[in-house]
Design a protein around this motif. Structure first.
Motif, PDB file in Angstrom:
ATOM      1  N   LEU A  19       0.857  -1.195   0.000  1.00 49.15           N
ATOM      2  CA  LEU A  19       0.000   0.000   0.000  1.00 49.15           C
ATOM      3  C   LEU A  19       0.889   1.240   0.000  1.00 49.15           C
ATOM      4  O   LEU A  19       1.807   1.349   0.814  1.00 49.15           O
ATOM      5  CB  LEU A  19      -0.888   0.009   1.256  1.00 49.15           C
ATOM      6  N   THR A  20       0.615   2.152  -0.914  1.00 50.37           N
ATOM      7  CA  THR A  20       1.311   3.440  -0.863  1.00 50.37           C
ATOM      8  C   THR A  20       0.281   4.545  -0.655  1.00 50.37           C
ATOM      9  O   THR A  20      -0.838   4.471  -1.166  1.00 50.37           O
ATOM     10  CB  THR A  20       2.095   3.730  -2.166  1.00 50.37           C
ATOM     11  N   VAL A  21       0.665   5.542   0.113  1.00 52.10           N
ATOM     12  CA  VAL A  21      -0.195   6.703   0.345  1.00 52.10           C
ATOM     13  C   VAL A  21       0.653   7.947   0.088  1.00 52.10           C
ATOM     14  O   VAL A  21       1.746   8.085   0.641  1.00 52.10           O
ATOM     15  CB  VAL A  21      -0.730   6.720   1.804  1.00 52.10           C
ATOM     16  N   SER A  22       0.155   8.836  -0.773  1.00 53.77           N
ATOM     17  CA  SER A  22       0.901  10.060  -1.082  1.00 53.77           C
ATOM     18  C   SER A  22       0.775  11.073   0.038  1.00 53.77           C
ATOM     19  O   SER A  22      -0.211  11.056   0.789  1.00 53.77           O
ATOM     20  CB  SER A  22       0.349  10.695  -2.363  1.00 53.77           C
ATOM     21  N   LYS A  23       1.741  11.979   0.124  1.00 54.83           N
ATOM     22  CA  LYS A  23       1.646  13.049   1.125  1.00 54.83           C
ATOM     23  C   LYS A  23       0.396  13.882   0.858  1.00 54.83           C
ATOM     24  O   LYS A  23       0.116  14.254  -0.283  1.00 54.83           O
ATOM     25  CB  LYS A  23       2.889  13.935   1.064  1.00 54.83           C
ATOM     26  N   GLY A  24      -0.366  14.126   1.906  1.00 54.15           N
ATOM     27  CA  GLY A  24      -1.581  14.938   1.783  1.00 54.15           C
ATOM     28  C   GLY A  24      -2.804  14.177   1.308  1.00 54.15           C
ATOM     29  O   GLY A  24      -3.883  14.747   1.180  1.00 54.15           O
ATOM     30  N   GLU A  25      -2.649  12.882   1.091  1.00 54.73           N
ATOM     31  CA  GLU A  25      -3.787  12.083   0.626  1.00 54.73           C
ATOM     32  C   GLU A  25      -4.688  11.678   1.797  1.00 54.73           C
ATOM     33  O   GLU A  25      -4.228  11.600   2.944  1.00 54.73           O
ATOM     34  CB  GLU A  25      -3.263  10.824  -0.081  1.00 54.73           C
ATOM     35  N   PHE A  26      -5.964  11.411   1.508  1.00 51.93           N
ATOM     36  CA  PHE A  26      -6.932  10.960   2.517  1.00 51.93           C
ATOM     37  C   PHE A  26      -7.398   9.573   2.081  1.00 51.93           C
ATOM     38  O   PHE A  26      -8.134   9.434   1.111  1.00 51.93           O
ATOM     39  CB  PHE A  26      -8.105  11.938   2.563  1.00 51.93           C
TER      40      PHE A  26
END
Ligand SMILES: Nc1ncnc2c1ncn2[C@@H]1O[C@H](COP(=O)(O)OP(=O)(O)OP(=O)(O)O)[C@@H](O)[C@H]1O
Ligand SMILES: [Mg+2]
Length: 231
Positions: free
Chosen positions: A30-37
């Motif tokens: 799982l990757t989550v970008s900076k500022g993502e919800f």
């Protein structure tokens, strides 16, 4: 390339008790970008709390790697990990975990005091954060005197007061009626936009899916699907 806040690669985790071994995570990417919800959804027991606990650095995986803000937890000493968590991670527990013997504003000041902010300044910043969640008039109440939705807002203020890079939240609306739950999600979304805080939110509540950028669907220790909301 967008900067990543979270990068989980082949994460596995089992719990062994005397009688049984339970496989909680079976290789999570799982990757989550900076500022993502991002929301994590799925049936009870599928591994959601286990995964966010690993991302928060509270629990250690058996295998795989977890990079958070570009740092790999497995390469940190225990004290580096504590320090990293205190600075970068805000965690909201399902049960709020407020301390009943402290006032509302003292509860919210705790993460600042842990980060060595001087007490008077910590109380001031905690009061400012409580204004943001519309509780500026309840600073000196005891948490027990407030409603479930108000206690949830104290927990949000406490998780955000030290301006963490990432806010991790387990079932923010499970104890709340729909109207209060909607207000809480609107508040989180506003903070996500204003402070560019990355959000990872576990929920069973389909009525709040619309507030996410992406929804990761989990089942039996794996991510089965990721959907993207169009705004
Ligand atoms: N400390 C533990 N010891 C033993 N087994 C555990 C432990 N924590 C979690 N488990 C098991 O791991 C699996 C995943 O649990 P987890 O709490 O991550 O699920 P969840 O998706 O958060 O469920 P819920 O929606 O009910 O909160 C479950 O089968 C659970 O029983
Ligand atoms: Mg859970």
């Amino acid at each position: 390339m967008t900067a990543l806040a979270i990068n989980c690669s082949h994460i596995t985790k089992s719990f062994k008790t005397k009688e049984v071994e339970t496989v909680a995570l079976r290789g999570i990417d799982l990757t989550v970008s900076k500022g993502e919800f991002v929301m994590l959804v799925g049936p009870s027991g599928c591994g959601k709390t286990t995964l966010i606990s690993i991302i928060a650095g509270i629990l250690h995986q058996d295998d795989g790697d977890c990079w958070v803000q570009g740092q790999n937890y497995t390469q940190m000493t225990a004290s580096q990990l504590l320090d990293f968590r205190a600075k970068h991670i805000g965690f909201i527990f399902q049960s709020f975990n407020l301390i009943p013997t402290l006032s509302v504003v003292e509860n919210v000041a705790i993460p600042l005091i842990i980060n060595q902010v001087e007490r008077q300044e910590a109380i001031k910043q905690a009061g400012d954060m409580l204004e943001k969640v519309s509780l500026g008039n309840r600073l000196h109440s005891s948490p027990n005197q407030l409603s479930g939705g108000q206690q949830q807002r104290i927990a949000i203020a406490r998780a955000l007061v030290h301006k963490p890079s990432i806010l991790i939240c387990d079932e923010p609306t499970s104890a709340l009626d729909h109207a209060t739950g909607t207000k809480i999600l609107e508040l989180m979304r506003a903070i996500n936009k204003d402070l560019k805080t990355t959000f990872v939110v576990v929920t069973h509540d389909a009525r709040i899916y619309q507030y996410a950028d992406r929804i990761a669907h989990m089942d039996d220790g794996t991510i089965t699907d990721i959907t993207t909301n169009t705004w």
